[in-house]
Design an enzyme around this catalytic site. Structure first.
Site, PDB file in Angstrom:
ATOM      1  N   ARG A  55     -51.049   0.014  37.133  1.00  0.00           N
ATOM      2  CA  ARG A  55     -51.889   0.943  36.363  1.00  0.00           C
ATOM      3  C   ARG A  55     -52.942   1.585  37.247  1.00  0.00           C
ATOM      4  NH1 ARG A  55     -52.567  -1.448  30.417  1.00  0.00           N
ATOM      5  NH2 ARG A  55     -50.562  -2.501  30.286  1.00  0.00           N
ATOM      6  N   ASP A  81     -40.323   7.267   7.854  1.00  0.00           N
ATOM      7  CA  ASP A  81     -41.086   7.712   9.017  1.00  0.00           C
ATOM      8  C   ASP A  81     -42.414   8.346   8.572  1.00  0.00           C
ATOM      9  OD1 ASP A  81     -42.035   8.904  11.301  1.00  0.00           O
ATOM     10  OD2 ASP A  81     -40.117   9.797  11.880  1.00  0.00           O
ATOM     11  N   GLU A  88     -56.606   1.824  37.129  1.00  0.00           N
ATOM     12  CA  GLU A  88     -57.743   1.290  36.384  1.00  0.00           C
ATOM     13  C   GLU A  88     -58.688   0.598  37.355  1.00  0.00           C
ATOM     14  OE1 GLU A  88     -56.130  -1.650  33.678  1.00  0.00           O
ATOM     15  OE2 GLU A  88     -55.479  -2.951  35.306  1.00  0.00           O
ATOM     16  N   LYS A 145     -55.055   7.675  20.758  1.00  0.00           N
ATOM     17  CA  LYS A 145     -56.027   7.019  19.860  1.00  0.00           C
ATOM     18  C   LYS A 145     -57.346   7.797  19.843  1.00  0.00           C
ATOM     19  CE  LYS A 145     -53.840   3.223  18.598  1.00  0.00           C
ATOM     20  NZ  LYS A 145     -53.391   3.033  17.221  1.00  0.00           N
ATOM     21  N   TYR A 160     -52.546  -8.395  37.576  1.00  0.00           N
ATOM     22  CA  TYR A 160     -52.428  -7.072  38.181  1.00  0.00           C
ATOM     23  C   TYR A 160     -53.648  -6.797  39.075  1.00  0.00           C
ATOM     24  CZ  TYR A 160     -48.806  -6.008  34.619  1.00  0.00           C
ATOM     25  OH  TYR A 160     -47.682  -6.014  33.817  1.00  0.00           O
ATOM     26  N   THR A 181     -58.495   1.567  19.353  1.00  0.00           N
ATOM     27  CA  THR A 181     -58.473   0.556  20.413  1.00  0.00           C
ATOM     28  C   THR A 181     -59.747   0.643  21.246  1.00  0.00           C
ATOM     29  OG1 THR A 181     -57.510   0.135  22.607  1.00  0.00           O
ATOM     30  CG2 THR A 181     -56.876   2.178  21.562  1.00  0.00           C
ATOM     31  N   ASN A 240     -45.508  11.122  17.649  1.00  0.00           N
ATOM     32  CA  ASN A 240     -45.468  10.086  16.614  1.00  0.00           C
ATOM     33  C   ASN A 240     -46.881   9.715  16.154  1.00  0.00           C
ATOM     34  OD1 ASN A 240     -43.838   7.943  15.134  1.00  0.00           O
ATOM     35  ND2 ASN A 240     -45.363   6.702  16.208  1.00  0.00           N
ATOM     36  N   ASN A 251     -40.507   2.340  10.007  1.00  0.00           N
ATOM     37  CA  ASN A 251     -39.221   2.977  10.352  1.00  0.00           C
ATOM     38  C   ASN A 251     -38.529   2.246  11.499  1.00  0.00           C
ATOM     39  OD1 ASN A 251     -40.805   3.697  12.478  1.00  0.00           O
ATOM     40  ND2 ASN A 251     -40.219   5.860  12.514  1.00  0.00           N
ATOM     41  N   TYR A 280     -51.012   6.677  25.783  1.00  0.00           N
ATOM     42  CA  TYR A 280     -51.123   5.983  24.488  1.00  0.00           C
ATOM     43  C   TYR A 280     -52.584   5.892  24.035  1.00  0.00           C
ATOM     44  CZ  TYR A 280     -52.466   1.900  21.804  1.00  0.00           C
ATOM     45  OH  TYR A 280     -53.121   1.084  20.924  1.00  0.00           O
ATOM     46  N   HIS A 281     -53.457   5.416  24.940  1.00  0.00           N
ATOM     47  CA  HIS A 281     -54.864   5.276  24.552  1.00  0.00           C
ATOM     48  C   HIS A 281     -55.479   6.646  24.229  1.00  0.00           C
ATOM     49  CE1 HIS A 281     -54.303   1.308  26.584  1.00  0.00           C
ATOM     50  NE2 HIS A 281     -55.100   0.920  25.616  1.00  0.00           N
ATOM     51  N   ASN A 338     -50.566 -13.198  25.498  1.00  0.00           N
ATOM     52  CA  ASN A 338     -49.233 -13.606  25.045  1.00  0.00           C
ATOM     53  C   ASN A 338     -48.261 -13.678  26.230  1.00  0.00           C
ATOM     54  OD1 ASN A 338     -50.237 -13.684  22.487  1.00  0.00           O
ATOM     55  ND2 ASN A 338     -49.217 -11.836  21.753  1.00  0.00           N
ATOM     56  N   THR A 358     -48.640 -13.208  36.216  1.00  0.00           N
ATOM     57  CA  THR A 358     -48.777 -11.990  37.028  1.00  0.00           C
ATOM     58  C   THR A 358     -50.113 -11.313  36.743  1.00  0.00           C
ATOM     59  OG1 THR A 358     -47.444 -10.993  35.284  1.00  0.00           O
ATOM     60  CG2 THR A 358     -46.336 -11.398  37.374  1.00  0.00           C
ATOM     61  N   SER A 411     -54.577   5.613  29.533  1.00  0.00           N
ATOM     62  CA  SER A 411     -53.131   5.872  29.432  1.00  0.00           C
ATOM     63  C   SER A 411     -52.939   6.947  28.374  1.00  0.00           C
ATOM     64  CB  SER A 411     -52.376   4.610  29.007  1.00  0.00           C
ATOM     65  OG  SER A 411     -52.544   4.390  27.610  1.00  0.00           O
TER      66      SER A 411
HETATM   67  N1  LIG Z   1     -51.594  -5.641  19.232  1.00  0.00           N
HETATM   68  C1  LIG Z   1     -52.716  -5.338  19.864  1.00  0.00           C
HETATM   69  O1  LIG Z   1     -53.191  -6.087  20.721  1.00  0.00           O
HETATM   70  C2  LIG Z   1     -53.452  -4.063  19.514  1.00  0.00           C
HETATM   71  C3  LIG Z   1     -54.701  -3.836  20.120  1.00  0.00           C
HETATM   72  C4  LIG Z   1     -55.406  -2.666  19.797  1.00  0.00           C
HETATM   73  C5  LIG Z   1     -54.861  -1.777  18.878  1.00  0.00           C
HETATM   74  N2  LIG Z   1     -53.630  -2.019  18.315  1.00  0.00           N
HETATM   75  C6  LIG Z   1     -53.113  -1.039  17.355  1.00  0.00           C
HETATM   76  O2  LIG Z   1     -52.756  -1.708  16.164  1.00  0.00           O
HETATM   77  C7  LIG Z   1     -51.606  -1.108  15.586  1.00  0.00           C
HETATM   78  C8  LIG Z   1     -50.527  -2.160  15.385  1.00  0.00           C
HETATM   79  O3  LIG Z   1     -50.213  -2.743  16.637  1.00  0.00           O
HETATM   80  P1  LIG Z   1     -49.027  -3.761  16.805  1.00  0.00           P
HETATM   81  O4  LIG Z   1     -49.310  -4.570  18.010  1.00  0.00           O
HETATM   82  O5  LIG Z   1     -48.786  -4.445  15.513  1.00  0.00           O
HETATM   83  O6  LIG Z   1     -47.829  -2.779  17.153  1.00  0.00           O
HETATM   84  P2  LIG Z   1     -46.320  -2.836  16.639  1.00  0.00           P
HETATM   85  O7  LIG Z   1     -45.553  -1.859  17.449  1.00  0.00           O
HETATM   86  O8  LIG Z   1     -45.826  -4.231  16.595  1.00  0.00           O
HETATM   87  O9  LIG Z   1     -46.457  -2.307  15.151  1.00  0.00           O
HETATM   88  C9  LIG Z   1     -46.480  -0.955  14.830  1.00  0.00           C
HETATM   89  C10 LIG Z   1     -45.418  -0.740  13.766  1.00  0.00           C
HETATM   90  O10 LIG Z   1     -45.466   0.622  13.359  1.00  0.00           O
HETATM   91  C11 LIG Z   1     -44.151   1.087  13.208  1.00  0.00           C
HETATM   92  N3  LIG Z   1     -44.193   2.534  13.370  1.00  0.00           N
HETATM   93  C12 LIG Z   1     -44.550   3.246  14.467  1.00  0.00           C
HETATM   94  N4  LIG Z   1     -44.449   4.558  14.218  1.00  0.00           N
HETATM   95  C13 LIG Z   1     -44.023   4.679  12.937  1.00  0.00           C
HETATM   96  C14 LIG Z   1     -43.742   5.793  12.107  1.00  0.00           C
HETATM   97  N5  LIG Z   1     -43.835   7.034  12.539  1.00  0.00           N
HETATM   98  N6  LIG Z   1     -43.341   5.554  10.837  1.00  0.00           N
HETATM   99  C15 LIG Z   1     -43.223   4.291  10.371  1.00  0.00           C
HETATM  100  N7  LIG Z   1     -43.478   3.197  11.115  1.00  0.00           N
HETATM  101  C16 LIG Z   1     -43.879   3.400  12.391  1.00  0.00           C
HETATM  102  C17 LIG Z   1     -43.359   0.375  14.284  1.00  0.00           C
HETATM  103  O11 LIG Z   1     -41.968   0.338  13.987  1.00  0.00           O
HETATM  104  C18 LIG Z   1     -43.997  -1.002  14.288  1.00  0.00           C
HETATM  105  O12 LIG Z   1     -43.345  -1.900  13.427  1.00  0.00           O
HETATM  106  C19 LIG Z   1     -51.176   0.001  16.525  1.00  0.00           C
HETATM  107  O13 LIG Z   1     -51.689   1.227  16.066  1.00  0.00           O
HETATM  108  C20 LIG Z   1     -51.827  -0.377  17.830  1.00  0.00           C
HETATM  109  O14 LIG Z   1     -52.089   0.740  18.621  1.00  0.00           O
HETATM  110  C21 LIG Z   1     -52.934  -3.151  18.619  1.00  0.00           C
END
Ligand SMILES: NC(=O)c1ccc[n+]([C@@H]2O[C@H](COP(=O)([O-])OP(=O)(O)OC[C@H]3O[C@@H](n4cnc5c(N)ncnc54)[C@H](O)[C@@H]3O)[C@@H](O)[C@H]2O)c1
Length: 382
Positions: A326, A74, A328, A185, A255, A144, A118, A32, A181-182, A240, A253, A179
């Site tokens: 943070r 969504d 931590e 999960k 932390y 995670t 969400n 979405n 967010y975590h 990155n 940077t 956090s």
């Molecule tokens: N990138 C990392 O280093 C990392 C590490 C550990 C866990 N994760 C987990 O992996 C998953 C993907 O991570 P990412 O880095 O690709 O994140 P990202 O934000 O790039 O990708 C997530 C995608 O999900 C979509 N999205 C979110 N809520 C939505 C919803 N309700 N309906 C439809 N689409 C939705 C977003 O628009 C986005 O494109 C996540 O759950 C993240 O928590 C990522």
């Protein structure tokens, strides 16, 4: 295999879609564009402006003859999810569709509420869509390593056998996230475990560490197929971020003390891990938890390595310690198990100097697009 990828426009989702489509799977991607929206709202746009899903799928098909279907919607809308599952009948669903930024989830009430609603709604709806319309579908869920926090004992792979008053039982490994967010999960894992126990669904929960990199077989076909690559304080994962800082001439940077240790992996290995998990499904009534990373580093070690390789490329990289935004531990014990994916056949791509140099060289052409304003931490935990 019919593979449904939720969050398929994301950093991991889009490369995953190309990976599975190239192996002649039928792939449907759902997103979405929440990530793009939040990036605009917080001035955290990626290094390169990525085409939308329709355009990406068109470019990929022209380069490979493989199709990726997509649906914009969504995952927290159950009627939409029902339609997707009923019509596509996935054999595997890979669930990436969450708000993944820890700093974003800590900005204030609205951002915390959006993250909680969400992420939990999406996971809840995936479970119900599977139970209602695709029983037997294997759910691969991205968790995670941050769910475990940094306890002062070894971290096991998902489960811990506890002996208490002479009796033993295996429980989910204790989790204490750093956090909101975590924490979503952690709550996701509890939801999944509940429905595994009561409804017998099959789930693999991948406890993933921070991912780095921008090169995959699919992404290397055309610059427009690159994953969305963030280097800001909200969405940029640490490696990155350091790579872009090195290229832009901004000090890396670190932390606080920089002794924070985490398990990292290359984007190519995320693709391998989800492929291995999909090839060997969890059993009905099993919550299989795998710790998904290949090597651990402190933040200081990462900064030193990026500086050394950057200097060899003539970049003149500096490192600067900044106050930690943070809450931590900045120095701590960290010894997480991670043999499950290796046992399934994972062949790690380690963070060698060549890999760092290659990533830096890929970023250098975009040097002028870097906005240094996006790098310093803008969100404090308190
Ligand atoms: N990138 C990392 O280093 C990392 C590490 C550990 C866990 N994760 C987990 O992996 C998953 C993907 O991570 P990412 O880095 O690709 O994140 P990202 O934000 O790039 O990708 C997530 C995608 O999900 C979509 N999205 C979110 N809520 C939505 C919803 N309700 N309906 C439809 N689409 C939705 C977003 O628009 C986005 O494109 C996540 O759950 C993240 O928590 C990522």
């Amino acid at each position: 295999m019919r593979i449904l990828i939720l969050g398929g426009d994301g950093y991991l989702g889009w490369p995953t879609a190309m990976h599975f489509a190239s192996r002649t799977n039928e792939v449907l991607v759902v997103d979405n564009y929440l990530r793009r929206l939040i990036a605009r709202e917080t001035s955290s746009e990626p290094l390169v402006d990525n085409p939308n899903l329709e355009e990406r799928a068109r470019i990929f098909a022209a380069a490979t003859n493989y199709n990726i279907s997509h649906a914009i919607g969504d995952c927290s809308d159950f009627r939409f999810m029902e339609r997707i599952f009923r019509e596509f009948q996935p054999e595997t669903v890979i669930h990436y569709a969450e708000q993944p930024s820890a700093p974003y989830s800590m900005i204030g009430y609205d951002q915390a509420r959006r993250t909680l609603d969400n992420n939990l709604s999406a996971t809840f709806n995936v479970v119900w869509a599977v139970m209602s319309h695709s029983p037997g579908c294997h759910i691969i869920k991205l968790g995670t390593m941050g769910e475990y926090g940094t306890p002062d004992i070894d971290i096991e792979e998902g489960w811990l056998e506890v002996e208490h008053n002479g009796r033993k039982e295996k429980f989910l490994y204790p989790r204490q996230a750093g956090s909101l967010y975590h924490t979503t999960k952690v709550l996701d894992t509890d939801l999944l475990w509940f429905y595994v126990r009561t409804a017998g669904i099959r789930v693999t929960d991948l406890m993933q560490g921070p991912v780095y990199g921008l090169s995959t077989e699919g992404a290397d076909l055309d610059d427009r197929l690159m994953p969305n690559f963030h280097y800001d304080d909200i969405f940029g994962t640490v490696i990155n971020r350091f790579l872009v800082q090195a290229v832009a001439g901004v000090p890396l940077t670190v932390y606080g003390k920089g002794g924070q240790t985490r398990g990292y992996l290359n984007l190519k290995d995320t693709l391998q891990c989800v492929e291995l998990a999909a090839a060997k499904s969890a059993k009905a009534g099993e919550l299989r938890i795998l710790n998904q990373f290949t090597e651990t580093f402190t933040v200081n070690e990462l900064a030193d390595r990026v500086r050394r390789v950057g200097d060899e490329l003539g970049l003149k990289v500096a490192i600067e310690s900044v106050a930690n935004p943070r809450k931590e531990a900045e120095e701590h014990y960290y010894n997480p198990a991670h043999s499950g994916l290796l046992d399934l056949g994972l062949k790690p791509h380690y963070l060698t100097d060549d890999v760092i140099a290659d990533m830096l060289e890929r970023i250098i052409p975009y040097r002028k697009s870097v906005d240094a304003e996006k790098i310093m931490p803008r969100v404090r935990w308190s």
